[in-house]
Design a protein around this motif. Structure first.
Motif, PDB file in Angstrom:
ATOM      1  N   SER A 124      -1.685   4.959   6.405  1.00 34.02           N
ATOM      2  CA  SER A 124      -1.196   4.550   7.719  1.00 34.02           C
ATOM      3  C   SER A 124      -1.692   3.146   8.070  1.00 34.02           C
ATOM      4  N   LEU A 125      -2.943   2.843   7.706  1.00 29.14           N
ATOM      5  CA  LEU A 125      -3.483   1.517   7.971  1.00 29.14           C
ATOM      6  C   LEU A 125      -2.790   0.455   7.120  1.00 29.14           C
TER       7      LEU A 125
ATOM      8  N   ILE B 264      -4.717   8.640   6.433  1.00 26.68           N
ATOM      9  CA  ILE B 264      -5.262   7.597   7.304  1.00 26.68           C
ATOM     10  C   ILE B 264      -5.189   6.239   6.618  1.00 26.68           C
TER      11      ILE B 264
END
Length: 212
Positions: free
Chosen positions: A114-115, A111
Motif C-alpha cells: 500500500s505504501l 501494508i
C-alpha cells in the motif's frame, strides 16, 4: 506480587487486544467487499465507505501491534521476537502461534505494498491485496487455537458471528456478481442512455450494397 500482577495485566492485555484485532479485521474484510462492489452503508456515500475502510484498517494494525507486543513482553510464556515473523519456530504453541505469524506476514505485505502503490503495477497491487482474504481466516484459526477463551462462552459466539459476517458478505458478493449485466450489454446500455434525444436510431444491421 508485583511481577505476578504485571504478568497478569500483560496476559489480559494480550487476550483483549487479540479479540479486538479479530473484530477489526472482520470489519476490514466486510468493508473491503463493500468497497470492491462499490457498495454503500446506510447514511454514507460510497467515498465515506472507502474512508471508513482505510481508518478501520489502520486501527486494526495498531491493535495487532499491541497484541504482538504484549504477548512477547509477557514473562508468563516465552515467545521470542523471531517467532512473531517466522512461522512455526516458537517453543510455546508452535502451530497456533505459527499461524499468527503467517497472518501477520500477510498483513505486513499488504501494508508495504500500500505504501508503494504508486510505484507498482495496478494488477500486481490488486493481486497482492487479495491476500487480505487469506489473512483473515488464518488469524481466526490462530485465535481459536491459541486462546481457550474463544472456544467457550460469549467469545465463542463472537468468533462464530465474525465467521458468519464474512461468509454472508462473501455470499452477497457472489450473488451480486451473478446478477451483473454482461460487459457487452452494459456498454450498449450506457451508449443508449448517453445518446442525445432526437438522434436517428442506429440500424440493427448493415444493408448489402449489392441489394441497392
Amino acid at each position: 506480587m508485583t511481577a505476578i500482577t504485571q504478568s497478569t495485566a500483560l496476559w489480559y492485555a494480550s487476550r483483549a487486544t487479540g479479540v479486538v484485532s479479530l473484530l477489526l479485521l472482520t470489519l476490514v474484510v466486510v468493508l473491503g467487499i463493500a468497497v470492491n462492489r462499490q457498495g454503500r452503508l446506510p447514511g454514507l456515500p460510497a467515498f465515506a465507505v472507502t474512508g471508513l475502510h482505510r481508518s478501520v484498517s489502520l486501527l486494526s494494525v495498531l491493535f495487532i501491534a499491541a497484541h504482538v507486543a504484549t504477548a512477547v513482553i509477557d514473562p508468563y510464556v516465552s515467545i521470542r521476537a523471531a517467532a512473531v515473523v517466522i512461522p512455526f519456530v516458537s517453543a510455546y504453541q508452535p502451530f497456533w502461534l505459527g499461524l499468527g505469524a503467517v497472518s501477520l506476514d500477510l498483513i505486513a505485505a499488504l501494508i508495504l505494498t500500500s505504501l508503494a502503490r504508486a510505484r507498482m503495477p495496478r494488477r500486481a497491487w490488486r493481486g497482492i491485496h487479495w491476500l487480505a482474504y487469506a489473512a483473515w481466516p488464518v488469524a481466526l484459526i490462530h485465535g481459536v487455537g491459541a486462546s481457550p477463551d474463544l472456544r467457550s462462552g460469549g467469545l465463542r459466539l463472537l468468533a462464530i458471528g465474525c465467521a458468519m459476517a464474512v461468509g454472508g458478505a462473501g455470499l452477497w458478493r457472489l450473488t451480486q456478481r451473478a446478477r451483473e449485466m454482461p460487459r457487452a450489454e452494459r456498454a450498449a446500455a450506457v451508449l443508449a442512455v448517453n445518446e442525445p434525444p432526437g438522434s436517428p436510431a442506429r440500424p440493427s444491421f448493415v444493408p448489402d450494397r449489392e441489394a441497392r
